[in-house]
Design a protein around this motif. Structure first.
Motif, mmCIF file in Angstrom:
data_model
loop_
_atom_site.group_PDB
_atom_site.id
_atom_site.type_symbol
_atom_site.label_atom_id
_atom_site.label_comp_id
_atom_site.label_asym_id
_atom_site.label_seq_id
_atom_site.Cartn_x
_atom_site.Cartn_y
_atom_site.Cartn_z
ATOM 1 N N MET A 1 0.823 -1.035 0.025
ATOM 2 C CA MET A 1 0.061 0.026 0.066
ATOM 3 C C MET A 1 0.946 1.217 -0.021
ATOM 4 N N THR A 2 0.567 2.188 -1.264
ATOM 5 C CA THR A 2 1.289 3.488 -0.942
ATOM 6 C C THR A 2 0.887 4.379 -0.485
ATOM 7 N N ARG A 3 1.094 5.235 0.502
ATOM 8 C CA ARG A 3 0.462 6.277 1.370
ATOM 9 C C ARG A 3 -0.978 6.023 1.444
ATOM 10 N N GLY A 4 -1.146 4.803 1.884
ATOM 11 C CA GLY A 4 -2.753 4.740 2.381
ATOM 12 C C GLY A 4 -3.642 4.352 0.959
ATOM 13 N N ILE A 5 -3.027 4.397 0.053
ATOM 14 C CA ILE A 5 -3.788 4.103 -1.235
ATOM 15 C C ILE A 5 -3.861 2.689 -1.651
ATOM 16 N N VAL A 6 -4.879 1.858 -1.743
ATOM 17 C CA VAL A 6 -4.718 0.367 -1.985
ATOM 18 C C VAL A 6 -5.024 0.416 -3.561
ATOM 19 N N GLY A 7 -3.873 -0.719 -4.025
ATOM 20 C CA GLY A 7 -3.699 -0.674 -5.505
ATOM 21 C C GLY A 7 -4.438 -1.922 -5.865
ATOM 22 N N VAL A 8 -5.614 -1.976 -6.515
ATOM 23 C CA VAL A 8 -6.639 -2.992 -6.816
ATOM 24 C C VAL A 8 -6.511 -3.652 -8.176
ATOM 25 N N GLY A 9 -6.507 -4.986 -8.387
ATOM 26 C CA GLY A 9 -6.477 -5.540 -9.493
ATOM 27 C C GLY A 9 -7.951 -6.229 -9.733
ATOM 28 N N VAL A 10 -8.604 -6.321 -10.923
ATOM 29 C CA VAL A 10 -9.695 -7.176 -11.109
ATOM 30 C C VAL A 10 -9.527 -8.248 -12.062
ATOM 31 N N VAL A 11 -10.074 -9.316 -11.600
ATOM 32 C CA VAL A 11 -9.762 -10.703 -12.263
ATOM 33 C C VAL A 11 -11.211 -10.910 -12.924
ATOM 34 N N GLY A 12 -11.234 -11.302 -14.328
ATOM 35 C CA GLY A 12 -12.609 -11.477 -14.739
ATOM 36 C C GLY A 12 -13.359 -10.147 -15.211
ATOM 37 N N LEU A 13 -13.461 -9.927 -16.524
ATOM 38 C CA LEU A 13 -13.809 -8.702 -17.112
ATOM 39 C C LEU A 13 -15.276 -8.645 -17.602
ATOM 40 N N GLY A 14 -16.246 -9.572 -17.261
ATOM 41 C CA GLY A 14 -17.487 -9.611 -18.006
ATOM 42 C C GLY A 14 -18.345 -8.576 -17.300
ATOM 43 N N GLU A 15 -19.309 -8.963 -17.186
ATOM 44 C CA GLU A 15 -20.544 -7.834 -16.637
ATOM 45 C C GLU A 15 -20.081 -7.496 -15.262
ATOM 46 N N MET A 16 -19.894 -8.293 -14.346
ATOM 47 C CA MET A 16 -19.693 -7.738 -12.883
ATOM 48 C C MET A 16 -18.401 -7.158 -12.914
ATOM 49 N N GLY A 17 -17.314 -7.793 -13.544
ATOM 50 C CA GLY A 17 -15.920 -7.211 -13.401
ATOM 51 C C GLY A 17 -15.940 -5.969 -13.797
ATOM 52 N N ARG A 18 -16.438 -5.559 -15.026
ATOM 53 C CA ARG A 18 -16.578 -4.197 -15.849
ATOM 54 C C ARG A 18 -17.073 -3.283 -14.679
ATOM 55 N N VAL A 19 -18.287 -3.606 -13.810
ATOM 56 C CA VAL A 19 -18.826 -2.678 -13.164
ATOM 57 C C VAL A 19 -17.720 -2.627 -12.066
ATOM 58 N N HIS A 20 -17.142 -3.327 -11.050
ATOM 59 C CA HIS A 20 -16.305 -3.083 -10.165
ATOM 60 C C HIS A 20 -14.938 -2.464 -10.853
ATOM 61 N N ALA A 21 -14.356 -2.815 -11.981
ATOM 62 C CA ALA A 21 -13.297 -2.066 -12.413
ATOM 63 C C ALA A 21 -13.690 -0.488 -12.731
ATOM 64 N N GLY A 22 -14.990 -0.109 -13.098
ATOM 65 C CA GLY A 22 -15.323 1.105 -13.372
ATOM 66 C C GLY A 22 -15.355 1.977 -12.083
ATOM 67 N N HIS A 23 -16.044 1.321 -11.059
ATOM 68 C CA HIS A 23 -16.002 1.955 -9.594
ATOM 69 C C HIS A 23 -14.465 2.208 -9.071
ATOM 70 N N LEU A 24 -13.808 1.220 -9.207
ATOM 71 C CA LEU A 24 -12.397 1.199 -8.543
ATOM 72 C C LEU A 24 -11.831 2.384 -9.332
ATOM 73 N N ALA A 25 -11.861 2.512 -10.656
ATOM 74 C CA ALA A 25 -11.222 3.620 -11.615
ATOM 75 C C ALA A 25 -11.562 5.194 -10.900
ATOM 76 N N VAL A 26 -12.586 5.271 -10.559
ATOM 77 C CA VAL A 26 -13.196 6.709 -10.121
ATOM 78 C C VAL A 26 -13.871 6.834 -8.857
ATOM 79 N N GLY A 27 -14.581 5.764 -8.275
ATOM 80 C CA GLY A 27 -15.516 6.041 -7.177
ATOM 81 C C GLY A 27 -15.277 5.490 -5.761
ATOM 82 N N VAL A 28 -14.230 4.930 -5.717
ATOM 83 C CA VAL A 28 -14.021 4.547 -4.225
ATOM 84 C C VAL A 28 -12.715 5.155 -3.733
ATOM 85 N N PRO A 29 -12.943 5.916 -2.526
ATOM 86 C CA PRO A 29 -11.871 6.394 -1.992
ATOM 87 C C PRO A 29 -10.869 5.638 -1.346
#
Ligand SMILES: NC(=O)c1ccc[n+]([C@@H]2O[C@H](COP(=O)([O-])OP(=O)(O)OC[C@H]3O[C@@H](n4cnc5c(N)ncnc54)[C@H](O)[C@@H]3O)[C@@H](O)[C@H]2O)c1
Length: 351
Positions: A1-29
């Motif tokens: 973890m760098t300066r309290g920021i969690v680096g996240v990887g998403v595995v599986g990019l079907g319907e749900m993976g795309r939803v999660h990746a989209g949120h992690l890209a912009v909407g999760v502090p």
């Protein structure tokens, strides 16, 4: 973890993976999407390029690069081995429901997580839906008094393809059933007995009758054929008050005309649980940062899986199925289905 920021990887990019990746890209502090992976190279590359992050075709390759946490959104049978690999590599894990293809595999996954001391959160997003969460807080406060009845519905507008149903890729009692059974025990208490009536195999509609350990009774209806939209609602009937959780409308717009009144309905689970899908990731990242146990644990995923197997057994055998307890060599205790008349120490489905 760098300066309290969690680096996240998403595995599986079907319907749900795309939803999660989209949120992690912009909407999760405090989260940063750093990597995406999909077994299908074109899918992985397209998502990586669109989101501006590193991409690969397997979790294994992803783990060669820096990630703090992994979101798994692949089909259920692949979850346990991916969870075990991520836990072994010291990553925090968010895994979509159901936890696995079978209860035995789900148990193996939870044990792997415990051995590694990793964080595992299961994607039961209903626990983060503002209406369901408010209902649960009221139940917990005791203001409703003893619960007598729990009535719940989860209805989809259209079924998956016949191929997906016949191959077992989609299974009503597991895909939809696990959400309902998790919500049942979260809102009411542990489930003691399950009885299922379903249409012919592979089922596309089913009714589950539940007996809870605290004496409450439950009924859940599931169908792929609610032509009007996606409809997920519950009612908790208790001695002092009754709670109804329903959010069927897409917005607050109501059309009044000489023909009557109408309000737009939600069409899909993505619309209905839009907020909850983001909030569950916010909670997951909080757990990673603080080291606190997640709100929905691997054990919750395992119990839901076992209840789904009890429901499947009831459907296949045409009988009520009680839950017994099993303790593994590692000390993990979880409920297992036991058909009526069998000893509670002898599970009906090898688990
Ligand atoms: N929480 C919810 O409301 C909800 C809703 C829908 C689906 N889900 C769950 O989300 C998960 C994914 O469902 P979906 O509808 O997005 O599936 P999907 O079939 O649309 O996508 C799955 C993706 O995973 C990829 N994949 C498969 N095995 C892989 C592996 N070993 N490594 C990397 N990639 C792999 C596939 O290529 C595919 O792109 C399932 O567990 C499902 O039950 C949850």
């Amino acid at each position: 973890m760098t300066r309290g920021i969690v680096g996240v990887g998403v595995v599986g990019l079907g319907e749900m993976g795309r939803v999660h990746a989209g949120h992690l890209a912009v909407g999760v502090p405090r989260a940063r999407l750093v990597h995406v992976a999909d077994a299908d190279l074109a899918t992985a590359r397209a998502a990586g390029e669109r989101l501006g992050v590193r991409w690969s075709t397997s979790l294994e390759s992803m783990l060669e690069h820096p990630v703090d946490a992994v979101v798994i959104a692949t089909p259920p049978p692949s979850h346990p081995s991916l969870i075990a690999a991520a836990a072994h590599a010291g990553k925090a894990i968010f895994c979509e429901k159901p936890l696995a293809g079978t209860a035995a595999a789900a148990c193996t996954a939870v044990e792997a997580v415990e051995r590694a001391g990793a964080i595992l959160q299961i994607g039961f997003q209903r626990r983060f839906d503002p209406s369901f969460a408010a209902a649960q807080r009221r139940v917990e406060s005791g203001e409703l008094g003893p619960i007598r009845l729990y009535l719940s519905s989860m209805r989809s507008q259209a079924p998956p393809s016949l191929t997906a149903l016949e191959s077992g890729e989609h299974r009503l009692l597991f895909d939809a059933g696990c959400h309902e059974l998790d919500a049942s025990r979260w809102l009411v208490g542990e489930v003691d007995e399950v009885t299922v009536a379903a249409d012919p195999s592979p089922p596309s509609s089913a009714i589950l009758a539940l007996r809870f350990a605290n004496g409450a009774l439950g009924s859940i209806d599931l169908t792929y054929f609610a032509g009007y939209g996606f409809d997920c609602r519950s009612e908790i009937v208790a001695e002092h008050a009754t709670l109804r959780i329903h959010a069927r409308n897409a917005n607050d717009l109501e059309l009044l005309s000489s023909g009557g009144s109408s309000r737009p309905l939600q069409r899909t689970f993505l619309e209905r649980f839009r907020k909850a899908y983001r909030l569950e990731l916010v909670a997951f990242v909080d757990s990673v940062v603080t080291g606190q146990a997640p709100a929905v644990t691997g054990e919750d995923g395992l119990v839901a899986q076992c209840l789904c197997e009890a429901a499947e057994l009831s459907r296949l055998e045409g009988c009520s199925v009680r839950m017994g307890l099993r303790t593994t060599a590692s000390g993990l205790t979880y409920p297992v289905p036991v058909t009526r008349g069998a000893s509670s120490e002898s599970p009906a489905i090898p688990g």
